[in-house]
Design an enzyme around this catalytic site. Structure first.
Site, PDB file in Angstrom:
ATOM      1  N   ALA A  72       0.966  -1.403   0.107  1.00  0.00           N
ATOM      2  CA  ALA A  72      -0.082   0.071  -0.128  1.00  0.00           C
ATOM      3  C   ALA A  72       0.949   1.283   0.017  1.00  0.00           C
ATOM      4  CB  ALA A  72      -0.805  -0.183   1.201  1.00  0.00           C
TER       5      ALA A  72
ATOM      6  N   ASN B 290       2.580  -3.939   7.892  1.00  0.00           N
ATOM      7  CA  ASN B 290       3.724  -4.458   7.065  1.00  0.00           C
ATOM      8  C   ASN B 290       4.620  -3.364   6.175  1.00  0.00           C
ATOM      9  OD1 ASN B 290       2.890  -7.223   6.859  1.00  0.00           O
ATOM     10  ND2 ASN B 290       0.955  -7.034   5.866  1.00  0.00           N
TER      11      ASN B 290
ATOM     12  N   HIS C 110       0.043   7.045   5.817  1.00  0.00           N
ATOM     13  CA  HIS C 110       1.455   6.578   5.904  1.00  0.00           C
ATOM     14  C   HIS C 110       2.372   7.672   5.577  1.00  0.00           C
ATOM     15  CE1 HIS C 110       0.047   2.316   6.194  1.00  0.00           C
ATOM     16  NE2 HIS C 110      -0.616   2.599   4.910  1.00  0.00           N
TER      17      HIS C 110
END
Length: 260
Positions: free
Chosen positions: A112, A181, A211
């Site tokens: 992602a 992850n 993020h």
């Protein structure tokens, strides 16, 4: 290229159905492996051994346990393995074990996030002094089995952002296996688990998963901010993740120029 998919959830289900529909030229679905009691009615289901035998590439979309249990057998059979659950590689022995298991190659999905190519280049140029990744998600998506009742209650009742944990990428990726992850992917990209600091923040108002990656080194200063829509099926997963997997499969099939 015949592709088998481990897992048929929010990531694996999208990947498998896209392959079955011919969305990746040069790739075809061999079958899916899953643990649910009811098989998906629209996809061919195989056990792990049959899937490995039938495939040129096995795509792991089923979580850390599936990678540990099935990954070595894939590589031992001389088949390529595309890893989505890169957080499982917080175990320092796992990646070397996979690479030694046989002649099959191990590939890691970007999942992602982006910017990993630049981080790899910056690390190769002369090293990085500081790398930090902060992941922010809605609070319910971050509840973990290791939390006690008081911590779970504090998390789900929060009315403002709460930093749940900060530390080395290996520690954070292990503590939040379905949500961090990305921390593992960044650490693997720069080649240093100890350099990368990771933080996980629960925000009750977060409509998207965020993020923020920051890095400093000889190459300069870099900052990437990604805000992904969550999967409707599984909020802990970003909706774009299966499409990153499909792109990776396409890159492995392609013989033309590929931007990496």
């Amino acid at each position: 290229m015949k592709v088998a998919v481990l897992g048929c959830g929010a990531i694996g289900g999208v990947v498998a159905r896209a392959l079955a529909a011919g969305a990746v030229p040069g790739a075809a679905l061999a079958g899916v492996v899953h643990r649910e009691p009811v098989d998906p009615p629209d996809l061919p289901v195989l056990d792990a051994s049959a899937a490995i035998a039938a495939a040129d590439l096995v795509v792991e979309c089923a979580g850390h346990r599936a990678l540990v249990e099935t990954g070595p057998a894939v590589v031992a059979a001389g088949k390529d393995l595309l890893v989505v659950s890169v957080g499982a590689l917080t175990d320092p022995a796992l990646l070397p074990a996979l690479e030694r298991a046989g002649s099959g190659r191990v590939h890691l999905s970007t999942g992602a996030i982006g910017g990993l190519d630049l981080l790899r280049a910056a690390a190769a140029m002369g090293g990085l002094r500081r790398v930090r990744i902060t992941t922010t998600k809605r609070a319910p998506a971050l509840v973990q089995d290791w939390m006690d009742d008081a911590e779970r209650a504090r998390l789900v009742s929060a009315t403002a952002p709460v930093e749940l944990r900060r530390g080395p990428a290996r520690e954070i990726a292990a503590a939040f296996p379905k949500s961090a992850n990305v921390a593992a992917a960044v650490a693997l990209a720069v080649g240093d688990w100890d350099l990368v600091e990771a933080a996980v923040v629960a925000d009750p108002a977060a409509a998207r998963t965020a993020h923020v990656i920051e890095a400093e080194g000889v190459a300069g200063e870099h900052r990437f901010e990604i805000r992904n829509a969550p999967s409707e099926e599984t909020p802990t997963t970003s909706a774009v993740t299966p499409y990153a997997v499909l792109r990776a499969i396409g890159d492995l099939v392609s013989t033309g120029a590929v931007i990496r």
